[in-house]
Design a protein around this motif. Structure first.
Motif, PDB file in Angstrom:
ATOM      1  N   GLU A 133       0.812  -1.220   0.000  1.00  0.00           N
ATOM      2  CA  GLU A 133       0.000   0.000   0.000  1.00  0.00           C
ATOM      3  C   GLU A 133       0.845   1.270   0.000  1.00  0.00           C
ATOM      4  O   GLU A 133       0.427   2.309   0.480  1.00  0.00           O
ATOM      5  CB  GLU A 133      -1.014  -0.008   1.147  1.00  0.00           C
ATOM      6  CG  GLU A 133      -1.974  -1.179   1.037  1.00  0.00           C
ATOM      7  CD  GLU A 133      -3.097  -1.132   2.046  1.00  0.00           C
ATOM      8  OE1 GLU A 133      -3.108  -0.244   2.920  1.00  0.00           O
ATOM      9  OE2 GLU A 133      -3.979  -2.003   1.952  1.00  0.00           O
ATOM     10  N   PHE A 135       1.477   3.278  -2.538  1.00  0.00           N
ATOM     11  CA  PHE A 135       1.001   3.432  -3.898  1.00  0.00           C
ATOM     12  C   PHE A 135       1.844   4.376  -4.752  1.00  0.00           C
ATOM     13  O   PHE A 135       2.143   4.059  -5.902  1.00  0.00           O
ATOM     14  CB  PHE A 135      -0.464   3.867  -3.910  1.00  0.00           C
ATOM     15  CG  PHE A 135      -1.398   2.862  -3.287  1.00  0.00           C
ATOM     16  CD1 PHE A 135      -1.216   1.499  -3.480  1.00  0.00           C
ATOM     17  CD2 PHE A 135      -2.457   3.280  -2.499  1.00  0.00           C
ATOM     18  CE1 PHE A 135      -2.070   0.569  -2.908  1.00  0.00           C
ATOM     19  CE2 PHE A 135      -3.322   2.356  -1.926  1.00  0.00           C
ATOM     20  CZ  PHE A 135      -3.128   0.998  -2.127  1.00  0.00           C
ATOM     21  N   VAL A 162      -2.496  -0.911  -9.188  1.00  0.00           N
ATOM     22  CA  VAL A 162      -2.368   0.134  -8.161  1.00  0.00           C
ATOM     23  C   VAL A 162      -3.282   1.307  -8.491  1.00  0.00           C
ATOM     24  O   VAL A 162      -3.972   1.842  -7.615  1.00  0.00           O
ATOM     25  CB  VAL A 162      -0.894   0.585  -8.026  1.00  0.00           C
ATOM     26  CG1 VAL A 162      -0.780   1.781  -7.095  1.00  0.00           C
ATOM     27  CG2 VAL A 162      -0.037  -0.572  -7.512  1.00  0.00           C
ATOM     28  N   ARG A 164      -6.035   1.227 -10.108  1.00  0.00           N
ATOM     29  CA  ARG A 164      -7.414   0.801  -9.803  1.00  0.00           C
ATOM     30  C   ARG A 164      -7.696   0.934  -8.313  1.00  0.00           C
ATOM     31  O   ARG A 164      -8.755   1.432  -7.908  1.00  0.00           O
ATOM     32  CB  ARG A 164      -7.627  -0.646 -10.261  1.00  0.00           C
ATOM     33  CG  ARG A 164      -9.058  -1.134 -10.008  1.00  0.00           C
ATOM     34  CD  ARG A 164      -9.262  -2.538 -10.497  1.00  0.00           C
ATOM     35  NE  ARG A 164      -8.518  -3.476  -9.694  1.00  0.00           N
ATOM     36  CZ  ARG A 164      -8.778  -4.767  -9.606  1.00  0.00           C
ATOM     37  NH1 ARG A 164      -9.761  -5.297 -10.311  1.00  0.00           N
ATOM     38  NH2 ARG A 164      -8.063  -5.559  -8.853  1.00  0.00           N
ATOM     39  N   ARG A 165      -6.742   0.528  -7.486  1.00  0.00           N
ATOM     40  CA  ARG A 165      -6.923   0.647  -6.031  1.00  0.00           C
ATOM     41  C   ARG A 165      -6.987   2.100  -5.579  1.00  0.00           C
ATOM     42  O   ARG A 165      -7.606   2.416  -4.576  1.00  0.00           O
ATOM     43  CB  ARG A 165      -5.793  -0.088  -5.297  1.00  0.00           C
ATOM     44  CG  ARG A 165      -5.914  -1.603  -5.442  1.00  0.00           C
ATOM     45  CD  ARG A 165      -4.822  -2.332  -4.726  1.00  0.00           C
ATOM     46  NE  ARG A 165      -4.988  -2.271  -3.289  1.00  0.00           N
ATOM     47  CZ  ARG A 165      -4.103  -2.741  -2.406  1.00  0.00           C
ATOM     48  NH1 ARG A 165      -2.992  -3.313  -2.843  1.00  0.00           N
ATOM     49  NH2 ARG A 165      -4.323  -2.647  -1.123  1.00  0.00           N
TER      50      ARG A 165
END
Length: 200
Positions: A133, A135, A162, A164-165
């Motif tokens: 995480e 990112f 990443v 998309r997250r």
């Protein structure tokens, strides 16, 4: 063709298939002209090729311990060449990543990038950073991989995951489409298509 030739033909086909598979999985190393790294990946193939060539001569010694010694020697050589074909740090980082310790994997891949700044190592680092995480750092690592080798699809794929997250759907779709246009392993191709369907 007699039944005695069947094992020779089968081993020849295994050797050819192994060579094609190894090259397909490492085309990025050829594009980077990382000939030493590419040669390392081919070590198991070379051992299999020698094994196939020597089979013809060993068959003459069907009796006795020659065949047993041949099997033991090539068994050891195949295991050793498989271990040596991937650098120890990369093998360790891959194992840590598979176990789910993404923070340690990111640290190890970071060291790997320092040692060998290849597109694949930046992409692996980006994947580990994304799984941790982190990112922005992940995006930077994947972008560096794309800059080094614009044909390395895994970098686009990792960056798309990443993005998309992070809720950046449009950029993720763009990266997934690009990943499908360039060099990417089949299993990631299928995953990219599935994610694209979800996003569109």
């Amino acid at each position: 063709m007699g039944s005695a030739a069947v094992p020779v033909v089968l081993i020849f086909l295994i050797v050819v298939f192994s060579g094609v598979t190894i090259y397909s999985a490492n085309r990025d190393l050829a594009r980077a002209k990382a000939w030493g790294d590419l040669a390392r990946r081919f070590l198991p193939f070379v051992v299999l090729a020698f094994m196939a060539m020597s089979l013809y001569f060993v068959r003459a010694f069907a009796e006795g311990s020659v065949v047993f010694v041949w099997m033991v020697v090539f068994g050891i050589l195949i295991v050793a060449s498989s271990l040596f074909s991937v650098p120890a740090l990369e093998r360790r980082a891959n194992g840590v990543f598979r176990r789910g310790d993404y923070a340690l994997a990111a640290e190890l891949y970071g060291k790997l990038v320092e040692e060998r700044p290849l597109a694949r190592n930046h992409a692996f680092w980006g994947a580990a950073l994304g799984a941790s995480e982190r990112f922005d750092e992940s995006i930077n690592a994947s972008t560096k991989a794309v800059d080094i080798d614009p044909e390395y699809g895994l970098a686009y794929y990792n960056r798309a995951l990443v993005l998309r997250r992070m809720g950046k759907k449009g950029r993720a779709v763009k990266d997934l489409n690009r990943a499908l246009e360039v060099d990417m392993p089949r299993r990631f191709r299928s995953a990219a298509k599935k994610i694209l369907q979800e996003l569109q």
